[in-house]
Write a protein that holds these residues in place. Structure first.
Motif, short mmCIF file in Angstrom:
data_model
loop_
_atom_site.label_atom_id
_atom_site.label_comp_id
_atom_site.label_asym_id
_atom_site.label_seq_id
_atom_site.Cartn_x
_atom_site.Cartn_y
_atom_site.Cartn_z
N ALA A 1 4.12 -4.33 -15.10
CA ALA A 1 3.21 -3.58 -15.60
C ALA A 1 2.91 -1.89 -14.19
O ALA A 1 1.42 -2.76 -14.21
N PHE A 2 3.64 -2.01 -13.81
CA PHE A 2 3.15 -0.28 -13.26
C PHE A 2 4.67 0.05 -12.90
O PHE A 2 5.51 -0.09 -13.49
N PRO A 3 4.23 1.64 -12.69
CA PRO A 3 5.09 2.21 -12.62
C PRO A 3 6.53 1.75 -11.71
O PRO A 3 6.45 1.30 -11.22
N GLU A 4 7.40 3.11 -11.89
CA GLU A 4 9.06 1.87 -11.75
C GLU A 4 9.40 2.66 -9.88
O GLU A 4 10.17 1.90 -9.21
N HIS A 5 8.89 4.02 -9.75
CA HIS A 5 9.41 4.23 -8.47
C HIS A 5 8.37 4.55 -6.80
O HIS A 5 7.67 5.21 -7.37
N THR A 6 8.52 3.50 -6.01
CA THR A 6 9.35 2.87 -5.84
C THR A 6 9.63 1.38 -6.46
O THR A 6 8.74 1.34 -6.56
N SER A 7 10.84 1.20 -5.55
CA SER A 7 11.05 -0.86 -5.74
C SER A 7 10.31 -1.40 -5.25
O SER A 7 10.60 -1.44 -3.97
N LEU A 32 15.56 3.88 -1.54
CA LEU A 32 14.49 4.55 -0.70
C LEU A 32 13.28 3.43 -0.85
O LEU A 32 13.25 3.80 0.66
N GLY A 33 13.35 2.68 -1.77
CA GLY A 33 12.55 1.07 -1.21
C GLY A 33 12.90 0.75 0.10
O GLY A 33 12.07 0.06 0.65
N VAL A 34 14.06 0.03 -0.05
CA VAL A 34 14.70 -0.02 1.32
C VAL A 34 14.04 0.45 2.86
O VAL A 34 13.53 0.16 3.77
N LYS A 35 14.50 1.65 2.80
CA LYS A 35 14.09 2.34 3.53
C LYS A 35 12.59 2.64 4.09
O LYS A 35 12.15 1.96 5.55
N GLN A 36 11.91 2.65 2.83
CA GLN A 36 10.49 2.30 3.22
C GLN A 36 9.47 1.66 3.96
O GLN A 36 8.96 1.53 4.58
N GLY A 37 10.60 1.00 3.41
CA GLY A 37 10.43 -0.52 4.03
C GLY A 37 10.38 -0.98 5.16
O GLY A 37 10.08 -1.42 6.15
N ARG A 38 11.74 -0.85 5.93
CA ARG A 38 12.29 -1.00 7.07
C ARG A 38 11.01 -0.09 7.84
O ARG A 38 10.90 -0.16 8.83
N ILE A 61 1.11 -1.48 0.48
CA ILE A 61 -0.15 -0.40 -0.04
C ILE A 61 1.08 0.75 -0.21
O ILE A 61 0.73 2.05 -0.78
N SER A 62 1.74 1.16 0.97
CA SER A 62 2.95 2.43 1.20
C SER A 62 3.81 2.34 -0.34
O SER A 62 3.88 3.59 -1.06
N CYS A 63 4.28 1.07 -1.00
CA CYS A 63 5.21 1.71 -1.77
C CYS A 63 4.10 2.83 -3.52
O CYS A 63 4.10 3.26 -3.56
N TRP A 64 2.16 1.78 -3.22
CA TRP A 64 1.68 2.08 -4.33
C TRP A 64 1.47 3.33 -4.59
O TRP A 64 1.28 3.83 -5.51
#
Length: 441
Positions: free
Chosen positions: A350-356, A421-427, A316-319
């Motif tokens: 099939a979705f945008p790139e940022h973040t992973s 940035l995805g790693v920080k977001q997930g942490r 949810i956060s990533c999307w």
């Protein structure tokens, strides 16, 4: 003598009906590692139903929450997740005048919820019925059996009523993603040119996040086609990484692919290969470790529910950021500005790139599992063996998560900022899950 025989027969019937045919030792053995087994069974259905990674994470979360709520009564220190998960009201509790077998309550709740969230509900129903048949064969007090099923189904119905209000159904009525001529904006990629997957996933109610944007990682590097620009250099890093990929990095890219539906074309024939999602991969890592450690049922359910919640909120956060920035993928950029014939190692999702997504999900999962099992838990990950890949060894969950994250660069589907940035977001997501859900009396 006849009177004595009748007395023995009557007593025998009464003893059976009152439940002396209750083989607790064999039942406990049967249910040992049960949640791990049934998560694998659920994964098989998720894979065959071809659910996208966000949707798969939702299925794992609700099913494992139900499993935890069904078994937590075996440990008086374990609290219900109601009031700690957004929107979840107080759930039913056992009737103190009745007896229950809580491992059965748990698996009934798990399968009942799982069945309602997948397409192939008959397959999950068959899994549940097989389990109930085996329980009967082992032997369980009929009253305990009935009480346990009733409580499991009641909890499942309450969890499903809660799930029905999370916005999952409403999202389908929202507008489709609109493709524009903006060169920096995401557009469908080869070979299938599929439309954008789940552009409104951020409208779903999170499990513990206060909003989808709570841990927003920030915007990507500004798009620029100039060769001296930072964005061009990021794309060149992807291009050169793939062009100079060695066998070890290629193996890493393939091991963590986790694209649920890869298309292959031979001549004029296209076929699809189904495989496990990023969330499913981490659920299987946890399931494997819980079995190896012979973790008791309550701790196993607590672990899997926390992990399921972390993965669901990670997506949810990533999307949320994916469709805010709607950044073009490396494949599109490189074909337009660097090499028109270039192809990534992995098929571009099939979705945008940022973040992973894999970086966010893996970091959230590693944070939770490290919180449960410790910093230096070494393990062999055999998740991909059924999909034709050899196992890989890791010295910690974080080593695995970092490898999963960098695999997106090796595979040619993400720029470096989306990974880091995805790693920080997930942490951040994982830490919040541990803070909210690891509470006891």
């Amino acid at each position: 003598m006849k009177r004595l025989s009748r007395f023995i027969i009557v007593c025998t019937v009464l003893m059976v009906s009152c439940g002396t045919n209750h083989d607790k030792e064999r039942l406990d053995t049967y249910f040992e590692g049960g949640l791990s087994r049934y998560n694998r069974e659920l994964t098989n259905v998720i894979v065959s139903d071809i659910f996208t990674p966000p949707v798969a994470s939702r299925i794992y979360a609700y099913s494992n929450i139900a499993a935890y709520e069904g078994i937590r009564f075996m440990d008086s220190t374990k609290l219900s997740l109601s009031s700690r998960l957004n929107g979840l009201k107080e759930l039913s509790t056992p009737d103190p005048s009745k007896n229950y077998y809580y491992p059965l309550v748990s698996i009934v709740a798990f399968t009942q919820v799982g069945k309602s969230l997948v397409f192939d509900l008959d397959k999950v129903e068959a899994i549940k019925n097989k389990m109930l048949g085996e329980v009967k064969e082992i032997g369980m007090d009929q009253e305990v059996y009935r009480n346990s099923i009733d409580l499991g189904e009641t909890l499942a119905s309450e969890i499903l009523a809660w799930a029905a209000k999370d916005g999952y159904l409403r999202r389908t009525a929202l507008p489709r993603y609109s493709v524009s001529d903006d060169p920096g904006r995401w557009r469908p990629t080869p070979p299938d040119y599929m439309e954008a997957i789940e552009p409104h996933w951020n409208t779903l109610r999170p499990f513990v996040l206060d909003s989808a944007a709570q841990f927003d990682p920030g915007l990507p590097t500004p798009f620029d086609s100039a060769e001296d620009s930072p964005f061009y250099k990021e794309a060149m890093e992807v291009y050169e990484t793939v062009e100079n990929l060695d066998d070890d990095k290629l193996e890493v890219a393939k091991f963590w692919d986790c694209n649920p539906n890869i298309s292959h074309t031979k001549g004029h024939v296209m076929y699809f290969q189904q495989q496990i999602s990023p969330g499913g991969h981490w659920m299987h890592i946890a399931a494997q470790i819980l079995e190896e450690q012979k973790v008791d049922g309550v701790k196993a359910a607590e672990t899997m529910s926390m992990l399921g919640v972390a993965l669901a909120d990670a997506f949810i956060s990533c999307w949320d950021q994916k469709y805010k920035s709607s950044l073009t993928r490396p494949e599109t950029y490189i074909n337009n500005y660097i090499d028109q014939d270039w192809e990534p190692i992995l098929q571009t999702p099939a979705f945008p790139e940022h973040t992973s997504g894999h970086s966010v999900a893996s970091s959230a999962a590693a944070t939770v599992l490290t919180g449960v099992f410790g910093d230096d838990y070494a393990f062999v990950d055999a998740t991909e063996v059924p999909y034709g890949l050899p196992p890989r060894s890791f010295q910690s969950f974080w080593q695995a998560a970092e490898e999963a994250a960098i695999s997106r660069l090796y595979g040619g589907i993400h720029y470096r900022p989306a990974i880091e940035l995805g790693v920080k977001q997930g942490r951040a997501v994982g830490r919040l899950v541990l803070e909210r859900l690891r509470k006891e009396h």
